[in-house]
Design a protein around this motif. Structure first.
Motif, short mmCIF file in Angstrom:
data_model
loop_
_atom_site.label_atom_id
_atom_site.label_comp_id
_atom_site.label_asym_id
_atom_site.label_seq_id
_atom_site.Cartn_x
_atom_site.Cartn_y
_atom_site.Cartn_z
N ARG A 1 -93.65 71.94 50.12
CA ARG A 1 -93.98 70.72 50.84
C ARG A 1 -95.46 70.37 50.68
O ARG A 1 -95.82 69.22 50.40
CB ARG A 1 -93.62 70.84 52.32
N VAL A 2 -96.32 71.37 50.85
CA VAL A 2 -97.76 71.13 50.75
C VAL A 2 -98.13 70.71 49.33
O VAL A 2 -98.92 69.78 49.11
CB VAL A 2 -98.55 72.37 51.20
N GLU B 1 -97.01 67.18 48.76
CA GLU B 1 -97.87 66.23 49.47
C GLU B 1 -99.19 66.01 48.73
O GLU B 1 -99.67 64.87 48.62
CB GLU B 1 -98.13 66.72 50.89
N THR B 2 -99.76 67.08 48.20
CA THR B 2 -101.02 66.92 47.47
C THR B 2 -100.80 66.18 46.15
O THR B 2 -101.64 65.38 45.74
CB THR B 2 -101.70 68.27 47.21
N GLY C 1 -98.43 63.90 45.60
CA GLY C 1 -98.25 62.49 45.93
C GLY C 1 -99.56 61.81 46.27
O GLY C 1 -99.81 60.67 45.84
N ALA C 2 -100.41 62.49 47.02
CA ALA C 2 -101.71 61.91 47.37
C ALA C 2 -102.56 61.68 46.14
O ALA C 2 -103.25 60.65 46.01
CB ALA C 2 -102.44 62.81 48.36
N ALA D 1 -92.54 62.83 45.82
CA ALA D 1 -93.97 62.58 45.60
C ALA D 1 -94.18 61.65 44.42
O ALA D 1 -95.00 60.72 44.47
CB ALA D 1 -94.70 63.90 45.38
N SER E 1 -93.49 58.11 45.19
CA SER E 1 -94.36 57.49 46.19
C SER E 1 -95.47 56.65 45.57
O SER E 1 -96.24 56.01 46.28
CB SER E 1 -94.97 58.56 47.10
#
Length: 252
Positions: free
Chosen positions: A140-141, A144-145, A147-148, A190, A193
């Motif tokens: 998950r982490v 998230e990174t 995708g960011a 991700a 996104s």
């Protein structure tokens, strides 16, 4: 606007492999604007093996961007591996991105190793024992990174680079029992996104080359055992074509 993106993964370099890819790589500037390496650059993640990667993939005349794979972590020499690769001019991404100013425009590449967990309907969840929570939280982490990083890049064409797969399509040929260890749907989310044009990954040696995220992004498994050549070239632009004919002797 069309960009030619070469990619390969899972080259597993050591002294006995040095020179195997180089003859084809010397021709790379004629066929591509950039080379993406989708992890598992080494066999066991040693500094000595990283020097082999630097010799094989350094100084190619086009930018080289990579992520690490699970093999590259095995011997706990990641800082040394990173230093060797970066000294050779190879850009290493992990939850980060880079924008390359190419003649055809600005190419943004965001990358992360990724991790496992499985895919929709057959995935692990962040529930239960601490070990299971830690396993899924890692993915998950990382997702998230990734995708960011994708969303942060200002560019004309956007590409996602991972080692683990973001979709099950490109795992076809692998035993279904090991899908959770080959990728995660969170990576696909991700990628979806952001306005990603192409996603490339490795890791699945017995998988298939082509897939698509739920959001419609083209995904390509570029593990060397799958593409069976020094690299594949993907022409990203209005046509979303793939350049045929790169079957280099000695790499089948």
């Amino acid at each position: 606007m069309v960009m030619r993106i070469a990619a390969v993964g899972d080259v597993h370099m050591d002294e006995d492999v040095v020179g195997r890819f180089r003859p084809a790589l010397e021709e790379l500037p004629r066929h591509a604007d950039v080379l993406l390496l989708a992890g598992d650059l080494t066999r066991h993640g040693t500094e000595a093996e990283a020097r082999c990667v630097a010799r094989e993939f350094g100084g190619l005349g086009v930018p080289v961007v990579t992520v690490l794979g699970n093999h590259d972590y095995h011997c706990n020499e990641v800082p040394q591996v990173l230093r060797v690769l970066e000294d050779a001019g190879i850009t290493v991404l992990e939850g980060t991105g880079t924008v390359l100013e190419l003649p055809e425009g600005r190419l943004g590449v965001a990358g992360a190793k990724g991790f496992g967990g499985g895919f929709a309907g057959r995935s692990a969840s962040e529930f239960g024992e601490p070990e299971m929570k830690s396993f899924v939280r890692t993915t998950r982490v990382v997702a998230e990174t990734l995708g960011a990083a994708l969303r942060s890049l200002e560019c004309d064409t956007l590409v996602a680079l991972t080692h683990y797969s973001p979709v099950p399509d490109t795992l076809l040929g692998e035993p279904p029992e090991i899908y959770p260890f080959l990728g995660s749907y969170l990576l696909g989310q991700a990628i979806d996104s952001a306005p990603t044009a192409l996603a490339v990954h490795g890791h699945a040696h017995a998988g298939s080359e082509r897939g698509t995220t739920p959001g419609g992004v083209h995904v390509r498994n570029v593990a060397h055992p799958v593409i069976k050549q020094a690299y594949s070239v993907y022409i990203v632009g209005e046509q979303h074509q793939e350049e045929p004919g790169f079957r280099f002797a000695g790499l089948g």
